[in-house]
Scaffold this active site. Structure first.
Site, PDB file in Angstrom:
ATOM      1  N   HIS A   1     -16.326 -52.516  -3.651  1.00  0.00           N
ATOM      2  CA  HIS A   1     -15.761 -53.768  -3.139  1.00  0.00           C
ATOM      3  C   HIS A   1     -14.307 -53.612  -2.683  1.00  0.00           C
ATOM      4  O   HIS A   1     -13.772 -54.494  -2.021  1.00  0.00           O
ATOM      5  CB  HIS A   1     -15.889 -54.894  -4.177  1.00  0.00           C
ATOM      6  CG  HIS A   1     -14.959 -54.786  -5.348  1.00  0.00           C
ATOM      7  ND1 HIS A   1     -15.344 -54.289  -6.578  1.00  0.00           N
ATOM      8  CD2 HIS A   1     -13.660 -55.143  -5.494  1.00  0.00           C
ATOM      9  CE1 HIS A   1     -14.331 -54.338  -7.413  1.00  0.00           C
ATOM     10  NE2 HIS A   1     -13.289 -54.862  -6.787  1.00  0.00           N
TER      11      HIS A   1
ATOM     12  N   SER B   1      -8.856 -52.755  -9.460  1.00  0.00           N
ATOM     13  CA  SER B   1     -10.226 -52.319  -9.179  1.00  0.00           C
ATOM     14  C   SER B   1     -10.255 -50.905  -8.627  1.00  0.00           C
ATOM     15  O   SER B   1      -9.521 -50.567  -7.702  1.00  0.00           O
ATOM     16  CB  SER B   1     -10.871 -53.262  -8.172  1.00  0.00           C
ATOM     17  OG  SER B   1     -11.072 -54.535  -8.729  1.00  0.00           O
TER      18      SER B   1
ATOM     19  N   ASP C   1     -21.371 -50.465  -7.555  1.00  0.00           N
ATOM     20  CA  ASP C   1     -20.037 -50.840  -7.072  1.00  0.00           C
ATOM     21  C   ASP C   1     -19.119 -49.625  -7.004  1.00  0.00           C
ATOM     22  O   ASP C   1     -17.976 -49.661  -7.429  1.00  0.00           O
ATOM     23  CB  ASP C   1     -19.426 -51.930  -7.954  1.00  0.00           C
ATOM     24  CG  ASP C   1     -18.173 -52.533  -7.326  1.00  0.00           C
ATOM     25  OD1 ASP C   1     -18.048 -52.463  -6.084  1.00  0.00           O
ATOM     26  OD2 ASP C   1     -17.321 -53.063  -8.068  1.00  0.00           O
TER      27      ASP C   1
END
Length: 477
Positions: A117, A221, A147
């Site tokens: 992402h 992230s 992911d």
């Protein structure tokens, strides 16, 4: 004399306090050297996504510019949309979308791991190191299911790398720390402990997440999670939040799973996962009672897909998987990661509970399809004879075309329901009942017979299909 005693006592108290302070400090980890050793291999990732080239007209122009010029002026204006005072359209004033994240270098020639992402849809990816060097990077491959994304730094050579640890050695309660760029603040260090292992999230069934209380925020992230040996044990991926910021619950992808995905993306450009072809659900306390289990455990198979490896291996709906390849299946969330990391084509033994006894089945694992989601397949029902019963519901026979679309031999459709045992169990109108108290229901007659044989001293299971998905419910007549 009393003043001297008082001073001595105060000095002793101060010494004792200082001693225990040093003891407490000695028990807390010092991250200074670990951060200094590992920061150089952690990177800041910035992406640029260009706006989509679509018309700004009211209806969306079906014409190109040459065709537009051949139309009357009022139609040209209509299809082009409103113009600005400077002669450009609103579309031409759209700005590229920019985002930031974190990552880490795993090879000296420039392979970088991060979250999918972080780079999804990006047209340009830039990687910045701690020494402020910047490199353009290409996206080698992505895996939305986990992911994860793999990048390759262009013209990278002899770059700093992290040391890879083993997430399977992690224990709940041990110290871990993260390095990342929350809100764009480069090389921010946060620390905490492992809160839980093997967490399953609805969005990623094939990842047994590491849960920590390490502060993770937007921008973290894709960054690494380290243990106290300075080894990467996870990739920070998600947080649970009601405010949009950190609330004490963070999730990281285990590095063992991440490196498996990395190798496949690097070598093959895609990820291959094992597949059984079953729909499963959690075994609750009431379901454990109805199936004769001593305690809630295992994964209850609600549906076996036609032509799947599970069907070929002899698995049936109503089986409870207790062990997979010799490893215990404590909860239904344990099974998907176990199957997913099994090599395609490998035959593994499954211990299942069927009709009150344990049996072993050997199943050859297949490859997870690109799209493993099944679309709802409930068609309309014909009118037929109805049947009232003490369960507080009314049913009709399931039409043959509906049964074919669901891939079942038959059943009954709930057409009306009162506030009785069936309603309390969660059964609703339009549910298809295919099994009651471990007895198959393929017709109205079988449903009536199953109802007549219901015990009045214990809970019973009922298998339903709702919007194309099968599941088991517990009902207390």
């Amino acid at each position: 004399m009393s003043r001297v005693k008082t001073n001595v006592m105060l000095m002793l108290a101060a010494l004792v306090a200082a001693f225990w302070s040093q003891v407490a400090a000695a028990q807390l980890p010092d991250f200074t050297d670990l951060v200094e050793e590992n920061s150089s291999a952690v990177v800041n990732i910035s992406t640029t996504t260009e706006p989509q080239n679509r018309s700004s007209g009211f209806h969306g122009s079906p014409f190109d510019e040459r065709q537009l010029e051949q139309l009357p002026p009022f139609l040209q204006e209509f299809f082009r949309g409103p113009q600005s005072p400077f002669g450009d359209s609103p579309h031409s004033r759209q700005q590229p979308r920019r985002s930031m994240g974190s990552g880490f270098i795993v090879s000296a020639d420039g392979y970088v791991l991060t979250n999918n992402h972080v780079v999804e849809g990006a047209d340009e990816v830039m990687v910045r190191l701690s020494d402020r060097r910047e490199f353009s990077a290409t996206i080698v491959g992505t895996d939305p299911r986990s992911d994860m994304a793999v990048l390759k730094i262009e013209n990278g050579d002899d770059l700093p790398v992290v040391r890879i640890g083993r997430s399977r050695d992690l224990e709940v309660g041990e110290w871990v720390f993260a390095i990342g760029s929350p809100f764009g603040f480069d090389y921010t260090v946060t620390a905490g402990i492992v809160s839980a292992l093997g967490r399953s999230l609805p969005s990623e069934n094939y990842v047994p997440f590491i849960q920590t209380d390490v502060a993770i925020n937007p921008g973290n992230s894709g960054g690494p999670l380290f243990n106290l040996d300075g080894e990467v044990v996870g990739i920070n991926s998600q947080i649970y939040t009601r405010s949009g910021g950190f609330m004490g619950v963070s999730f990281a992808i285990p590095i063992d799973d991440a490196m498996n995905v990395f190798r496949q993306l690097r070598d093959d450009g895609a990820v291959s996962r094992g597949w059984l072809g079953v729909l499963i659900q959690e075994v609750s306390r009431d379901l454990a009672e109805t199936f004769g289990l001593d305690r809630p455990r295992g994964a209850l198979i609600a549906e076996v897909m036609e032509g799947s490896p599970a069907a070929e291996g002899g698995l049936r709906s109503g089986d409870i998987v207790l062990e997979f390849d010799g490893a215990p299946v404590d909860t239904s969330a344990d099974l998907p990661p176990m199957v997913g990391r099994t090599p395609v084509g490998e035959t593994v033994p499954l211990t299942v509970l069927r009709e009150g006894r344990e049996i072993t089945l050997n199943v050859e694992i297949g490859q997870l399809p690109e799209d493993d989601e099944r679309s709802p397949a409930v068609s309309g029902r014909d009118q037929g004879d109805s049947a009232g019963n003490p369960l507080g519901l009314t049913v009709e026979p399931l039409p043959e075309d509906a049964a074919r679309s669901l891939g079942i031999d038959g059943g009954v459709v709930v057409t009306d329901i009162d506030r009785g045992p069936a309603y309390q169990a969660g059964i609703r109108v339009r549910d298809v009942i295919t099994e009651l108290n471990r007895r198959p229901v393929t017709s109205l007659a079988e449903f009536r017979e199953a109802v007549e044989r219901l015990p009045d001293d214990r809970a019973v299971s009922v298998r339903i299909i709702r919007e194309g998905r099968a599941s088991y419910l517990v009902m207390r007549p």
